[in-house]
Design a protein around this motif. Structure first.
Motif, PDB file in Angstrom:
ATOM      1  N   ASP A  31       0.726  -1.312   0.083  1.00 16.52           N
ATOM      2  CA  ASP A  31       0.073   0.198   0.122  1.00 16.52           C
ATOM      3  C   ASP A  31       0.703   1.297   0.156  1.00 16.52           C
ATOM      4  O   ASP A  31       0.345   2.290  -0.497  1.00 16.52           O
ATOM      5  CB  ASP A  31      -0.825  -0.121   1.200  1.00 16.52           C
ATOM      6  N   LEU A  32       2.042   1.291   0.506  1.00 14.29           N
ATOM      7  CA  LEU A  32       2.993   2.460   0.514  1.00 14.29           C
ATOM      8  C   LEU A  32       3.362   2.876  -0.783  1.00 14.29           C
ATOM      9  O   LEU A  32       3.471   3.748  -1.165  1.00 14.29           O
ATOM     10  CB  LEU A  32       4.181   2.057   1.362  1.00 14.29           C
ATOM     11  N   LEU A  38       0.057   6.929  -6.791  1.00 13.67           N
ATOM     12  CA  LEU A  38      -1.008   7.908  -6.685  1.00 13.67           C
ATOM     13  C   LEU A  38      -0.594   9.321  -6.689  1.00 13.67           C
ATOM     14  O   LEU A  38      -0.987  10.164  -7.377  1.00 13.67           O
ATOM     15  CB  LEU A  38      -2.083   7.547  -5.687  1.00 13.67           C
ATOM     16  N   ALA A  39       0.292   9.580  -5.702  1.00 17.18           N
ATOM     17  CA  ALA A  39       0.798  10.956  -5.332  1.00 17.18           C
ATOM     18  C   ALA A  39       1.337  11.496  -6.630  1.00 17.18           C
ATOM     19  O   ALA A  39       1.455  12.799  -6.626  1.00 17.18           O
ATOM     20  CB  ALA A  39       1.850  10.833  -4.073  1.00 17.18           C
ATOM     21  N   ARG A  40       2.058  10.639  -7.484  1.00 13.45           N
ATOM     22  CA  ARG A  40       2.771  11.011  -8.660  1.00 13.45           C
ATOM     23  C   ARG A  40       1.635  11.040  -9.758  1.00 13.45           C
ATOM     24  O   ARG A  40       2.158  11.609 -10.766  1.00 13.45           O
ATOM     25  CB  ARG A  40       3.629  10.015  -9.170  1.00 13.45           C
ATOM     26  N   TYR A  44      -4.868   3.995 -10.455  1.00  8.96           N
ATOM     27  CA  TYR A  44      -6.592   4.311 -10.239  1.00  8.96           C
ATOM     28  C   TYR A  44      -6.787   3.358  -8.943  1.00  8.96           C
ATOM     29  O   TYR A  44      -6.065   2.525  -8.514  1.00  8.96           O
ATOM     30  CB  TYR A  44      -7.403   3.597 -11.234  1.00  8.96           C
ATOM     31  N   VAL A  45      -7.858   3.573  -8.157  1.00  5.04           N
ATOM     32  CA  VAL A  45      -8.515   3.043  -6.914  1.00  5.04           C
ATOM     33  C   VAL A  45      -9.754   2.346  -7.432  1.00  5.04           C
ATOM     34  O   VAL A  45     -10.532   3.053  -7.764  1.00  5.04           O
ATOM     35  CB  VAL A  45      -8.345   3.795  -5.966  1.00  5.04           C
ATOM     36  N   ALA A 185      -4.160   0.382  -7.259  1.00  9.06           N
ATOM     37  CA  ALA A 185      -3.853   0.860  -5.770  1.00  9.06           C
ATOM     38  C   ALA A 185      -4.974   0.554  -5.053  1.00  9.06           C
ATOM     39  O   ALA A 185      -6.220   0.576  -5.496  1.00  9.06           O
ATOM     40  CB  ALA A 185      -3.633   2.260  -5.757  1.00  9.06           C
ATOM     41  N   GLY A 186      -4.908  -0.122  -3.963  1.00 10.93           N
ATOM     42  CA  GLY A 186      -6.090  -0.545  -3.238  1.00 10.93           C
ATOM     43  C   GLY A 186      -6.519   0.785  -2.205  1.00 10.93           C
ATOM     44  O   GLY A 186      -6.100   1.692  -2.258  1.00 10.93           O
TER      45      GLY A 186
END
Length: 334
Positions: A31-32, A38-40, A44-45, A185-186
């Motif tokens: 998850d990290l 995602l921060a970049r 998707y989630v 991404a979860g």
């Protein structure tokens, strides 16, 4: 809790979430790493466990304007919005997020919440020309970071979505969409970003006594310059007088403890309980963080303790999300 199982749980390394997020992946191996992507602005989630409702008909916007805390009259197609339904005494009963496509208002809400929401809305139709439909079995949500491209009428962009946007799409197209959307991404990654942004989640960061003023929803889910709606008197009174009974804070947790607090854990000052933990996550930069609802009178400089039976006490510092003095009374008088 959703009864849907996402086909994206069949992707490599997918681990299913539990609790209210069951049915989609908690993570796909790390998850990290997923948070950093995602921060970049990548990936998707899968939020396909959330319920989806459509409201169509020529009166839909004026009807929603009269019922909810939000200003719907004149809402432009493609503009995202957040709205609440309150009890007569101003307590939050439903939180919904959506976009109008010019003919239909598409909204999503917590897993399992659509049935009660639709039932209540149906009772309020009267002579209005609206049609309300729970379409959870046919449509799903995917969240993307960054600015929304022109993806069509079912894209909800910007607004209260953590610097990203949501796409409503047919459930049968989830797998095909995911193939083109980048790394998955979860929900653990998504929740960490949500907590970092200070966005409360209905049912996790709220209780049956929660009012919008306590949660930072004024100006986001509550329009302060609109006409009457159910529960407005409480919202206006607290806003005018200031000092809501409680306030939402972000907790920065002691990272030496190897567990995250769960929803409902007590927040204390010494032996006195002053609030409760809503949601918690491990952030890729901030470490362990949480949202908590605490009494307004708690000194914001105090170190707090998060306590639960059979678990070590976790110390935490506070970061203000809702000003304890928020309200018209603190504004300069002309």
């Amino acid at each position: 809790m959703s009864s849907m199982r996402s086909p994206l749980l069949d992707l490599p390394a997918a681990v299913e979430a539990d609790g209210p997020d069951a049915g989609v992946a908690a993570h796909y191996g790390s998850d990290l790493r997923e948070q950093r992507a995602l921060a970049r602005g990548e990936g998707y989630v899968d939020l396909s466990h959330r319920d989806v409702v459509t409201i169509s008909g020529p009166d839909r916007l004026t009807w929603l304007h009269a019922l909810t805390t939000q200003y719907f009259e004149g809402l432009q197609a493609g503009t995202s919005t957040t709205a609440l339904l309150l009890s007569p005494t101003g307590h939050v009963e439903h939180a919904m997020y959506g976009v109008d496509d010019g003919e239909t208002f598409w909204l999503h809400t917590e897993p399992g919440a659509a049935a009660a929401l639709v039932e209540w809305l149906q009772k309020m139709v009267f002579m209005s020309r609206v049609e309300i439909t729970d379409v959870t079995d046919r449509f799903a949500i995917v969240w993307r970071p960054g600015a929304a491209p022109a993806e069509g009428p079912l894209t909800r962009s910007g607004g209260d979505s953590l610097g990203g946007f949501e796409v409503f799409l047919p459930r049968g197209e989830l797998s095909a969409y995911a193939e083109l959307a980048g790394p998955p991404a979860g929900v653990w990654a998504y929740e960490a970003l949500r907590i970092e942004a200070g966005h409360p989640r209905f049912g996790l960061d709220t209780d049956e006594r929660a009012i919008p003023n306590e949660l930072g929803w004024l100006g986001v889910g509550v329009h302060l310059d609109k006409g009457c709606y159910r529960g407005q008197e409480t919202v206006a009174r607290v806003h005018n007088l200031g000092r809501p009974p409680r306030r939402l804070v972000r907790l920065h947790l002691d990272g030496s403890v190897d567990h995250l607090p769960q929803h409902g854990y007590a927040v204390r000052v010494g032996e006195k309980q002053v609030g409760f933990v809503g949601s918690a996550a491990r952030h890729h930069e901030l470490g362990p963080i949480a949202l908590a609802l605490v009494k307004r009178s708690v000194d914001s400089e105090l170190e707090l303790q998060v306590v639960a039976e059979d678990q070590p006490t976790v110390t935490a510092t506070q970061e203000l999300i809702v000003d304890p003095e928020v309200g018209l009374h603190v504004r300069a008088r002309l």
